[in-house]
Write a protein that holds these residues in place. Sequence first.
Motif, PDB file in Angstrom:
ATOM      1  N   ILE A   9       0.842  -1.207   0.000  1.00  0.00           N
ATOM      2  CA  ILE A   9       0.000   0.000   0.000  1.00  0.00           C
ATOM      3  C   ILE A   9       0.874   1.253   0.000  1.00  0.00           C
ATOM      4  CG2 ILE A   9      -1.548   1.369   1.468  1.00  0.00           C
ATOM      5  CD1 ILE A   9      -2.985  -1.272   2.142  1.00  0.00           C
ATOM      6  N   ARG A  10       1.928   1.243   0.813  1.00  0.00           N
ATOM      7  CA  ARG A  10       2.839   2.401   0.826  1.00  0.00           C
ATOM      8  C   ARG A  10       3.591   2.515  -0.497  1.00  0.00           C
ATOM      9  NH1 ARG A  10       8.007   2.536   4.753  1.00  0.00           N
ATOM     10  NH2 ARG A  10       8.595   0.869   3.296  1.00  0.00           N
ATOM     11  N   GLU A  11       4.083   1.391  -1.007  1.00  0.00           N
ATOM     12  CA  GLU A  11       4.880   1.387  -2.237  1.00  0.00           C
ATOM     13  C   GLU A  11       4.111   1.974  -3.414  1.00  0.00           C
ATOM     14  OE1 GLU A  11       8.120   0.415  -4.864  1.00  0.00           O
ATOM     15  OE2 GLU A  11       7.993   0.549  -2.675  1.00  0.00           O
ATOM     16  N   LEU A  12       2.824   1.636  -3.522  1.00  0.00           N
ATOM     17  CA  LEU A  12       2.034   2.052  -4.679  1.00  0.00           C
ATOM     18  C   LEU A  12       1.167   3.279  -4.412  1.00  0.00           C
ATOM     19  CD1 LEU A  12       0.917  -1.423  -6.077  1.00  0.00           C
ATOM     20  CD2 LEU A  12       2.720   0.094  -6.928  1.00  0.00           C
ATOM     21  N   GLY A  13       1.214   3.811  -3.209  1.00  0.00           N
ATOM     22  CA  GLY A  13       0.406   4.985  -2.894  1.00  0.00           C
ATOM     23  C   GLY A  13      -1.077   4.698  -2.883  1.00  0.00           C
ATOM     24  N   ILE A  14      -1.457   3.493  -2.491  1.00  0.00           N
ATOM     25  CA  ILE A  14      -2.871   3.119  -2.394  1.00  0.00           C
ATOM     26  C   ILE A  14      -3.504   3.864  -1.227  1.00  0.00           C
ATOM     27  CG2 ILE A  14      -4.429   1.161  -1.948  1.00  0.00           C
ATOM     28  CD1 ILE A  14      -2.270  -0.625  -3.259  1.00  0.00           C
ATOM     29  N   ASP A  15      -4.783   4.191  -1.356  1.00  0.00           N
ATOM     30  CA  ASP A  15      -5.514   4.889  -0.302  1.00  0.00           C
ATOM     31  C   ASP A  15      -5.279   4.200   1.047  1.00  0.00           C
ATOM     32  OD1 ASP A  15      -7.349   6.074   1.403  1.00  0.00           O
ATOM     33  OD2 ASP A  15      -9.045   5.904   0.025  1.00  0.00           O
ATOM     34  N   PRO A  16      -4.746   4.904   2.035  1.00  0.00           N
ATOM     35  CA  PRO A  16      -4.476   4.272   3.331  1.00  0.00           C
ATOM     36  C   PRO A  16      -5.727   3.817   4.072  1.00  0.00           C
ATOM     37  CG  PRO A  16      -4.084   6.648   3.432  1.00  0.00           C
ATOM     38  CD  PRO A  16      -4.292   6.304   1.988  1.00  0.00           C
ATOM     39  N   HIS A  17      -6.910   4.177   3.579  1.00  0.00           N
ATOM     40  CA  HIS A  17      -8.154   3.685   4.158  1.00  0.00           C
ATOM     41  C   HIS A  17      -8.490   2.277   3.659  1.00  0.00           C
ATOM     42  CE1 HIS A  17      -9.185   7.462   6.096  1.00  0.00           C
ATOM     43  NE2 HIS A  17      -8.904   8.094   4.978  1.00  0.00           N
ATOM     44  N   CYS A  18      -7.765   1.799   2.674  1.00  0.00           N
ATOM     45  CA  CYS A  18      -8.008   0.457   2.129  1.00  0.00           C
ATOM     46  C   CYS A  18      -7.832  -0.588   3.236  1.00  0.00           C
ATOM     47  CB  CYS A  18      -7.022   0.176   0.987  1.00  0.00           C
ATOM     48  SG  CYS A  18      -7.161  -1.457   0.248  1.00  0.00           S
ATOM     49  N   SER A  19      -8.828  -1.427   3.422  1.00  0.00           N
ATOM     50  CA  SER A  19      -8.697  -2.474   4.439  1.00  0.00           C
ATOM     51  C   SER A  19      -7.765  -3.553   3.926  1.00  0.00           C
ATOM     52  CB  SER A  19     -10.066  -3.058   4.804  1.00  0.00           C
ATOM     53  OG  SER A  19     -10.619  -3.788   3.730  1.00  0.00           O
ATOM     54  N   ARG A  20      -7.175  -4.319   4.834  1.00  0.00           N
ATOM     55  CA  ARG A  20      -6.154  -5.271   4.423  1.00  0.00           C
ATOM     56  C   ARG A  20      -6.090  -6.450   5.375  1.00  0.00           C
ATOM     57  NH1 ARG A  20      -1.261  -4.513   7.222  1.00  0.00           N
ATOM     58  NH2 ARG A  20      -1.396  -2.846   8.776  1.00  0.00           N
ATOM     59  N   SER A  21      -5.474  -7.503   4.884  1.00  0.00           N
ATOM     60  CA  SER A  21      -5.221  -8.691   5.700  1.00  0.00           C
ATOM     61  C   SER A  21      -3.981  -9.378   5.151  1.00  0.00           C
ATOM     62  CB  SER A  21      -6.430  -9.643   5.667  1.00  0.00           C
ATOM     63  OG  SER A  21      -6.796  -9.967   4.339  1.00  0.00           O
TER      64      SER A  21
END
Length: 375
Positions: free
Chosen positions: A135-147
Amino acid sequence: MTISIEHPADTSVATRLPAISQMVGVGTAVSGTPISQPELLGLMEIEDPRVRSVYLNSAINRRHLTLPTPDAAGRRGAEPQGDLLDKHKRLAVEMGAQALQACLKRAGADLSDLRHLCCVTSTGFLTPGLSALVIRELGIDPHCSRSDIVGMGCNAGLNALNVVAGWSAAHPGELAVVLCSEACSAAYAIDGTMRTAVVNSLFGDGAAALALVSGGREAAPDGTSVAATGPRILKFASYLITEAIDAMRYDWDRAQDRFSFFLDPQIPYVVGAHAELVVDRLLAGTGLRRSDIDHWLVHSGGKKVIDAVVVNLGLSRHDVRHTIGVLRDYGNVSSGSFLFSYERFLDEGTAAPGDYGVLMTMGPGSTIETALVQW
């Protein structure tokens, strides 16, 4: 982005099963240098004919590996565990980012459309997990949920698909991605022993991503719509072979002062003997028989594993042609192997509306995972 779901007209029991979600895009990536088995034997200076035969009879032409830099004498020595962890972090993020972007492009989506990212890896341990780093590498919205699913091994891609399909069903119209990124070079033992030959002759670096969406429509500011043309996921079935729980394992090797992966030579026969059991459970209650399955996408676990599955399920070599091709060209890329096969299958363009497919992965536990899908 809006993704519309189209269902084929079919009255079979399996078709009337509620779809969990739909597979709408796939992408793969590799890292390192493509290297043939004879070249690798030369680099590792392996002369033992028994060990050489394991490499040369593996049905693998080449794999992508990131090997240690040779010393002044041209020899490649064993890497400390800390260096291997650093390698895993670097390669898993690089390959993972490339596979994710390729997957979204095929799905007709952008990074801004991503709502959930599930990352799978077994070739290293990271905290924070791979999902946060991607997410950090690609600049994805930090609100994106993850697992993150860590340490489940080669079967883990379908374990993740099962979990994320559930997330997708609970969030209609929202895009989720399963990302398998395996830097197998970071779990490599540089030696010429027979114990490590089974592993060293088999695995390669690779990452694969699969995009999912469930039924429904998501309002998009520009009013655009993307047709979801991939298969619907109908059902999952698993089997844990508890009596073979130590047959595949990744644990600490005190002699080498590092983690080491172990594969029991009997594992192909263990997997083969139980493949029929789990597939029959997958099809139970659907009105389908094995002969009704049009497409088989099986994990490229190794030549003997593939042969065992083919024999025990009554399949043809044509049924597993993509599995065989991925093993030949990439080796076993662990959890993402079946998605490499799925990508090749899509490129082939042979699926017809209403066709059924079975996805199958195998790994530590010992475990067999399956999914039933329909185009």
